[in-house]
Design a protein around this motif. Structure first.
Motif, short mmCIF file in Angstrom:
data_model
loop_
_atom_site.label_atom_id
_atom_site.label_comp_id
_atom_site.label_asym_id
_atom_site.label_seq_id
_atom_site.Cartn_x
_atom_site.Cartn_y
_atom_site.Cartn_z
N GLU A 424 0.85 -1.19 0.00
CA GLU A 424 0.00 0.00 0.00
C GLU A 424 0.89 1.24 0.00
OE1 GLU A 424 -2.64 2.52 3.24
OE2 GLU A 424 -2.24 0.38 3.57
N LEU A 425 0.53 2.19 -0.85
CA LEU A 425 1.17 3.50 -0.86
C LEU A 425 0.16 4.55 -0.45
CD1 LEU A 425 3.03 3.41 -4.31
CD2 LEU A 425 4.01 3.02 -2.08
N PHE A 434 6.37 4.80 -5.93
CA PHE A 434 6.05 3.60 -6.69
C PHE A 434 7.29 2.75 -6.92
CE2 PHE A 434 2.60 6.46 -8.17
CZ PHE A 434 1.53 5.69 -7.77
N GLY A 435 8.47 3.37 -6.74
CA GLY A 435 9.72 2.66 -6.98
C GLY A 435 10.03 1.58 -5.97
N THR A 493 -8.91 7.84 5.04
CA THR A 493 -9.40 9.13 4.57
C THR A 493 -8.46 10.27 4.89
OG1 THR A 493 -10.65 9.37 6.64
CG2 THR A 493 -11.81 8.44 4.75
N SER A 494 -7.57 10.07 5.85
CA SER A 494 -6.61 11.14 6.18
C SER A 494 -5.43 11.14 5.21
CB SER A 494 -6.11 10.98 7.61
OG SER A 494 -5.39 9.78 7.76
N CYS A 495 -5.29 10.08 4.40
CA CYS A 495 -4.15 9.98 3.47
C CYS A 495 -4.61 9.52 2.09
CB CYS A 495 -3.11 9.02 3.99
SG CYS A 495 -2.46 9.39 5.61
N PRO A 496 -5.64 10.13 1.51
CA PRO A 496 -6.05 9.67 0.18
C PRO A 496 -5.17 10.30 -0.89
CG PRO A 496 -7.49 11.42 0.90
CD PRO A 496 -6.51 11.18 2.01
N PRO A 497 -5.09 9.69 -2.09
CA PRO A 497 -5.58 8.33 -2.36
C PRO A 497 -4.49 7.33 -2.01
CG PRO A 497 -4.75 9.29 -4.36
CD PRO A 497 -4.56 10.34 -3.28
N ALA A 498 -4.78 6.06 -2.19
CA ALA A 498 -3.80 5.02 -1.92
C ALA A 498 -3.71 4.09 -3.12
CB ALA A 498 -4.18 4.24 -0.67
N ASN A 535 15.67 5.15 -2.99
CA ASN A 535 15.02 4.89 -1.71
C ASN A 535 13.51 4.99 -1.88
OD1 ASN A 535 17.38 4.54 -0.28
ND2 ASN A 535 17.60 6.70 0.18
N ALA A 536 12.79 4.02 -1.39
CA ALA A 536 11.34 4.04 -1.52
C ALA A 536 10.72 3.24 -0.39
CB ALA A 536 10.91 3.45 -2.87
N ASN A 537 9.69 3.79 0.22
CA ASN A 537 8.99 3.11 1.30
C ASN A 537 7.55 2.83 0.92
OD1 ASN A 537 11.04 2.85 3.25
ND2 ASN A 537 10.82 4.99 3.84
N ALA A 538 6.96 1.88 1.58
CA ALA A 538 5.56 1.52 1.40
C ALA A 538 5.14 0.69 2.60
CB ALA A 538 5.37 0.74 0.10
N ASN A 539 3.85 0.42 2.71
CA ASN A 539 3.35 -0.53 3.70
C ASN A 539 3.43 -1.92 3.10
OD1 ASN A 539 2.78 1.40 5.64
ND2 ASN A 539 0.65 1.65 5.02
#
Length: 711
Positions: A424-425, A434-435, A493-498, A535-539
């Motif tokens: 999830e981003l 996206f990387g 809803t506090s971080c749209p969109p995903a 460098n890239a982060n995601a859930n």
């Protein structure tokens, strides 16, 4: 209210199944003995994959053996005897510097090249796969990603798959195959070969109907871009096994087993918010061959969590959707051992046990959730030796730059058979990109500090390519791999969109045996250099599917520390011919920040050295593991045990690029291994080991030698 905890209290002993039979049979307010029982189920530390005690102590009751013949029916059986052991490994075009130069044209033409390759002096082509062994080598998977997106919407063409390859077996100067990799895929055809989402993938690649096998296999190409090769070393793969898996793949999404299914349906139940329901208890030996769950909403895929005990040990604890191929987003799946059809979820992995099993469902939501459950159970003793079915769930929310997401890190003996990943981003994640899919997937087996598998990116591990590209990144489901596609949704809803994605890969024709331990990690982003755009982060959320017993089959018997005088004296280290020169190196193994730099001393060996190593005389074979410097080039050193030639330590690719990235010696240390047959070790308590480097074309620097023994 009927609580089915102890079967003997509720029904005659001949009855082996005890289920909750009405909507009220749920834990609304567990108390007393019920609390203790649930605590014992839920109290296992999910970060630990080892139990207290040895799970081999569970002895099956004396009942009729199960006559199971299918490749999926018998998936839990482990090949542990000395004659049938196999190893499964991978070579790919990963960036040797730890960066993201994974097989682009500038990677192989750089001097030195950034990827593991060299130019063959006879053909002038780049060698991208080179493995030599005393055991039979069999290619189990070939994957090439498209070199461009030109024409990709219309399918696979030589326009975007221009790679022509030559495959050489043993010392034959004539290639076994010479042509486009795309033609090789088309010649193999369904169900093992095909094109999907920017990649050509070939399982069990065959030439003229025959598997590609030999004691030395090389693959060459003029365009070494975006590739990975899975291979097996062992006794070889029988044609009957290929045919059986072909039948399973051709019927993906349907009942996969040869055993005839007899589905048992339980009455529908409803799970209260934040509660647990006991679905099923079994108190006799047997195996589950199929489970089906029907829920009321796709949200239930993540809200419901399945937990399963086998013989008193909980080995499954995972969101229900991931248990059946992926949780979010929801998409229909037709895989060999997963199926999703709307709100119906299926899992077809065989799950054997010797005495008992318990299945519970936990509702983590604030709403009541109805669920229906069906299963296929066969009573009797499952073929031995088998591993217990495990699903290890892990989440990193969000990931941290510099550290891989750990999918699995466990000890024991078994085989790794699949991965499900949900990502999830959203805008709340630092350095979100996206990387993240540029990150490599790394597998470490049996305590090796060098990964035995690595991909050129996350999507290539899942057998496709070109993520985040509208023409290529689409939804698909195949027998052993699938992708939900590029999906934008509103999760928080506090971080749209995903952007959310769900992928799966089943290692069925390319199972990954381990005999001591296994570690699976996901890099996120192309590299971990400070300030790098890679460098890239995601859930990250992952589920690791594997079969395992607690007790390792492979143990460290002795270690010879070269450069340490005490160790050398105690192991009678001797130079037989040629010369040795002291060698010192400050470097690290390839991997994330958990792999630190350290100083090591040893020797540049130009000749023959000999040392003694102790080993249990009851061993059933051995493995030699040497720590070497990968910078200097190819490793080719013959090994003798008690004067008899037993094999050659062989590593084809160097890492001269390790000095490029700030000159930091990233990935210079390498663990190189050689399997030793029990023929040369059984009954021996001391091995006299001779390593001869005189035939190696490049310098050989060795710092440590471990001798591992098979029990």
């Amino acid at each position: 209210m009927t609580i089915c905890y102890r079967t003997s209290r509720l029904v005659p002993i001949a009855t082996v199944l005890c289920v909750l039979s009405c909507l009220n049979d749920r834990y609304s307010k567990p108390t007393g003995e019920e609390v203790s029982e649930i605590t014992s189920i839920l109290g296992v530390n999910p970060d630990l994959d080892i139990y207290s005690g040895d799970d081999s102590s569970a002895q099956a009751a004396v009942v009729s053996p199960l006559n199971l013949q299918g490749v999926t029916d018998r998936l839990a059986v482990l090949s542990l005897d000395a004659k049938n052991r196999t190893r499964a490994l991978m070579q790919s075009g990963d960036d040797l510097t730890g960066g993201n130069c994974d097989s682009w044209q500038l990677c192989e033409t750089a001097n030195p090249p950034y990827i593991p390759t060299y130019i063959d002096t006879v053909t002038g082509l780049f060698v991208v796969f080179d493995v030599k062994s005393n055991d039979k080598i069999t290619l189990t998977n070939i994957n090439f990603a498209a070199t461009s997106l030109s024409g990709i919407a219309s399918g696979a063409t030589v326009l975007n798959f221009p790679q022509q390859i030559q495959i050489y077996v043993d010392s034959n100067p004539t290639p076994l195959y010479s042509g486009y990799v795309l033609d090789l895929a088309n010649n193999n055809g369904a169900p093992f070969a095909g094109y999907e989402a920017g990649a050509v993938n070939i399982y069990y690649p065959r030439i003229n109907g025959n598997l590609i096998t030999g004691s030395w296999i090389r693959v060459m190409t003029a365009q070494p871009w975006f590739y990975q090769f899975d291979y097996e070393m062992g006794k070889g793969i029988m044609n009957s096994v290929v045919t059986s898996w072909s039948n399973v793949f051709n019927n993906a999404g349907q009942w996969p087993h040869l055993a005839v299914p007899n589905w048992v349906s339980l009455p529908a139940t409803s799970i209260l918010p934040l509660n647990i329901t006991n679905l099923l208890n079994v108190t006799a030996p047997g195996v589950f061959l199929g489970m089906k769950f029907t829920v009321s909403s796709p949200a239930d895929f993540t809200s419901l969590r399945i937990k399963i005990e086998f013989d008193g040990n909980q080995t499954v604890d995972v969101p229900l959707g991931m248990f059946c191929g992926g949780s979010h987003p929801a998409y229909n799946i037709s895989a060999a051992l997963f199926r999703r059809n709307g709100l119906d979820l299926y899992n077809y992995f065989p799950m054997p046990f010797r005495n008992s099993s318990k299945i519970v469902i936990q509702n983590s939501s604030l709403s009541q959730i109805p669920i229906s459950f069906q299963y296929v159970f066969l009573g009797g003793n499952y073929p031995e030796p088998f591993g217990y079915f495990h699903v290890k769930y892990s989440e990193t929310l969000p990931t941290t730059v510099g550290y891989d997401h750990i999918v699995l890190n466990t000890y024991g003996c078994g085989k790794y058979v699949g991965t499900v990943q949900d990502t999830e981003l959203n805008a709340c994640i630092p350095q979100v990109s996206f990387g993240y899919a540029e990150g490599d997937v790394r597998i470490y087996q049996d305590g090796s500090n060098s990964y035995t598998h690595t991909s050129g990116g996350t999507e290539t591990y899942f057998n496709w390519g070109w993520y985040d590209q509208i023409n290529a990144d689409y939804q698909f489901t195949r027998p052993s791999y699938g992708n939900s596609g590029f999906v934008i949704t509103s999760i928080n809803t506090s971080c749209p969109p995903a952007q959310v994605r769900s992928m799966y890969r089943l290692h069925l024709v390319d199972q990954k045996p381990f005999y001591r331990s296994i570690k699976v990690t996901f890099e996120h982003g192309g590299d971990y250099d400070p300030g790098s755009p890679g460098n890239a982060n995601a859930n990250y959320r992952t589920a690791a599917f594997y079969y395992s017993t607690l007790k390792p089959k492979l143990v460290v018997a002795d270690t010879v520390d070269l450069g340490n005088s005490a160790s050398e004296i105690s192991h009678n280290f001797t130079v037989l011919s040629g010369s040795i020169t002291p060698s010192s190196l400050n470097a690290k193994y390839a991997g994330d920040f958990t792999y630190q730099y350290f100083n090591e001393t040893g020797y540049y060996i130009n000749g023959q050295v000999r040392f003694n190593a102790v080993i249990p005389s009851s061993n059933t074979g051995a493995r030699i593991r040497v720590r070497t410097d990968r910078y200097y080039g190819k490793l080719e050193a013959t090994v003798r045990i008690n004067g008899t030639y037993v094999g050659t330590l062989y590593r084809a690719f160097s890492n001269k690029a390790s000095t490029i990235l700030n000159g930091n010696n990233y990935g210079r240390f390498s663990d190189d291994e050689l399997e030793i047959s029990y023929i040369y070790t059984y009954g021996q308590s001391t091995l006299q080991i001779t390593i001869d480097t005189q035939s190696s074309p490049d310098q050989v620097h060795i710092y440590k030698c471990e001798v591992l023994a098979y029990r």
